[in-house]
Design an enzyme around this catalytic site. Structure first.
Site, PDB file in Angstrom:
ATOM      1  N   GLU A 114      12.538  23.242  59.332  1.00  0.00           N
ATOM      2  CA  GLU A 114      12.562  23.523  60.460  1.00  0.00           C
ATOM      3  C   GLU A 114      13.053  24.809  60.950  1.00  0.00           C
ATOM      4  O   GLU A 114      14.164  25.116  60.608  1.00  0.00           O
ATOM      5  CB  GLU A 114      13.584  22.278  61.568  1.00  0.00           C
ATOM      6  CG  GLU A 114      12.848  21.021  61.114  1.00  0.00           C
ATOM      7  CD  GLU A 114      13.475  19.952  62.111  1.00  0.00           C
ATOM      8  OE1 GLU A 114      14.398  20.299  62.283  1.00  0.00           O
ATOM      9  OE2 GLU A 114      12.832  18.786  61.921  1.00  0.00           O
ATOM     10  N   CYS A 134      20.204  20.391  52.147  1.00  0.00           N
ATOM     11  CA  CYS A 134      21.529  21.163  51.986  1.00  0.00           C
ATOM     12  C   CYS A 134      22.366  20.275  51.058  1.00  0.00           C
ATOM     13  O   CYS A 134      22.423  18.959  51.303  1.00  0.00           O
ATOM     14  CB  CYS A 134      22.335  21.620  53.194  1.00  0.00           C
ATOM     15  SG  CYS A 134      23.777  22.436  52.973  1.00  0.00           S
ATOM     16  N   GLU A 188      22.574  26.396  53.063  1.00  0.00           N
ATOM     17  CA  GLU A 188      23.694  27.255  53.030  1.00  0.00           C
ATOM     18  C   GLU A 188      23.166  28.494  52.465  1.00  0.00           C
ATOM     19  O   GLU A 188      22.594  28.666  51.402  1.00  0.00           O
ATOM     20  CB  GLU A 188      24.784  26.793  51.902  1.00  0.00           C
ATOM     21  CG  GLU A 188      25.975  27.960  51.365  1.00  0.00           C
ATOM     22  CD  GLU A 188      26.395  28.562  52.756  1.00  0.00           C
ATOM     23  OE1 GLU A 188      26.220  29.899  52.677  1.00  0.00           O
ATOM     24  OE2 GLU A 188      27.045  27.855  53.566  1.00  0.00           O
ATOM     25  N   CYS A 370      22.063  22.875  67.409  1.00  0.00           N
ATOM     26  CA  CYS A 370      22.814  23.290  66.398  1.00  0.00           C
ATOM     27  C   CYS A 370      23.327  22.058  65.749  1.00  0.00           C
ATOM     28  O   CYS A 370      23.906  21.011  66.305  1.00  0.00           O
ATOM     29  CB  CYS A 370      24.114  24.032  66.860  1.00  0.00           C
ATOM     30  SG  CYS A 370      25.112  24.662  65.159  1.00  0.00           S
TER      31      CYS A 370
END
Length: 401
Positions: A114, A134, A188, A370
């Site tokens: 995304e 992640c 990351e 976020c």
């Protein structure tokens, strides 16, 4: 007899999957593209510049439409190269102007990420992903719930910028709608170092997207050795996902802290700033969660840490704090801090003369805020099943049309 397809080698030395023997030009920065034109095509390096502008300024991927290239060069490009951009599975606007894209990656389209565009007064920021999923398992992040699948290629990273810039009509040297890029999406970034650095090079190149280094930000959970390496290879802005100012609490939120505790992390950030006169500050991101890390004592700990950082760098406001109200997602045990607690936390920092901002929550109605990015579903199996259903639906609609 079946043709044998020889895998090509990407710029970082990894082997391209055998679905194509052509070089995807999106995988190359200016230096790599110049080398490809000289060594593979036997062409002048300036020709690479022409093609780079066609791709990133005009969003043209068909060599036949690159009208300032001679027919012979276009034929060579068709034989040896291609421009493959991510497939937009769907795009979704938010009521506040935020826009999210779900992009299928790879030849089979089984992986997806995304990408989010966030407009604000006088600026427009694109939040870019670096991995599918992640593996750091930060307990408050939705992306962590789906696990790690793979690193994105350079083409898949810069392709996110390409898709968004084309949608926005963003052309260098004209009015920009895309002014900033933050490597704060899924994954990351420093665990995909080479591809991320190369993609950021294209973002900052005048032949690419022409962004100033300070307008490209890499956010990391704190891989200390890679921060040191980044200091020698790039001048982008650095942001650190801190979320706690003591090791005990941070280890419960960011497991990576067990390997690289706060003291080591802060030392690496100080080295990053000292490594170039172009760098003047590091942004420390702090997600506020009710009853977890939002108490006055937590704010005082953070203020002390920021003062120590300023002293280490010998510069006022070397450490800036970005307070982020937690964005809930299905299955989380955390809650967003109340507005009163958020403002009280900020006041303690401001009273201690720590430059502190509170991030405005944007796009939470489309799960684009976020910490909410996760490929739309909770795990890889369900995510890929959703992709198949979506793509099958697209095929049915295309057939009906």
């Amino acid at each position: 007899m079946n043709e044998v397809v020889i895998p090509s080698v990407l710029q970082d030395g990894s082997v391209r999957p055998p679905e194509s023997r052509k070089q995807n030009l999106l995988d190359l920065d200016r230096e790599g593209l110049e080398r490809f034109f000289a060594d593979t095509l036997g062409e002048a390096r300036y020709r690479a510049h022409q093609v780079m502008k066609w791709i990133h300024h005009r969003y043209v991927t068909d060599f036949d439409q690159m009208t300032d290239l001679c027919k012979a060069l276009r034929a060579k490009l068709h034989q040896h190269a291609e421009v493959l951009v991510p497939n937009v599975v769907f795009d979704k606007p938010s009521a506040d102007g935020t826009h999210k894209w779900l992009l299928a990656m790879g030849a089979d389209g089984k992986n997806a990420i995304e990408t989010v565009y966030i407009p604000d007064k006088g600026r427009g920021t694109l939040c870019v992903s670096s991995q599918v999923g992640c593996g750091l398992n930060c307990t408050f992040c939705s992306t962590a719930t789906q696990g790690f699948n793979r690193n994105l290629t350079t083409a898949e990273i810069i392709g996110q910028v390409w898709v968004a810039a084309r949608h926005l009509g963003n052309v260098p040297h004209q009015q920009r709608r895309l002014t900033n890029v933050v490597m704060m999406g899924m994954g990351e970034p420093l665990m995909n170092f080479d591809n991320v650095v190369r993609a950021m090079s294209v973002m900052r190149d005048d032949l690419g997207y022409g962004l100033a280094s300070k307008r490209v930000t890499l956010s990391t959970s704190g891989l200390v050795p890679m921060i040191d390496r980044l200091s020698t290879e790039s001048d982008v802005s650095l942001a650190v996902s801190l979320h706690a100012a003591n090791d005990t609490l941070r280890e419960s939120l960011v497991p990576l802290n067990k390997k690289y505790p706060i003291a080591e992390l802060m030392e690496s950030c100080a080295r990053y700033l000292r490594g170039s006169k172009k760098r003047d500050s590091v942004t420390f991101e702090y997600t506020l969660m009710k009853g977890i890390n939002d108490q006055p004592e937590h704010a005082r700990q953070l203020a002390r840490l920021m003062r120590q950082f300023d002293n280490a760098v010998q510069s006022k406001d070397a450490g800036k704090v970005n307070l982020i109200p937690f964005n809930p997602f299905p299955g989380t045990r955390y809650e967003r801090s109340g507005e009163t607690e958020i403002r009280a936390f900020q006041k303690i920092l401001l009273d201690a003369q720590v430059l502190t901002m509170v991030r405005r929550t944007r796009g939470d109605d489309i799960d684009a805020a976020c910490g909410q990015l996760k490929g739309q579903v909770m795990d890889r199996t369900r995510r890929q099943a959703e992709f198949r259903r979506t793509l099958e639906g697209q095929a049915d609609r295309d057939a009906a049309a």
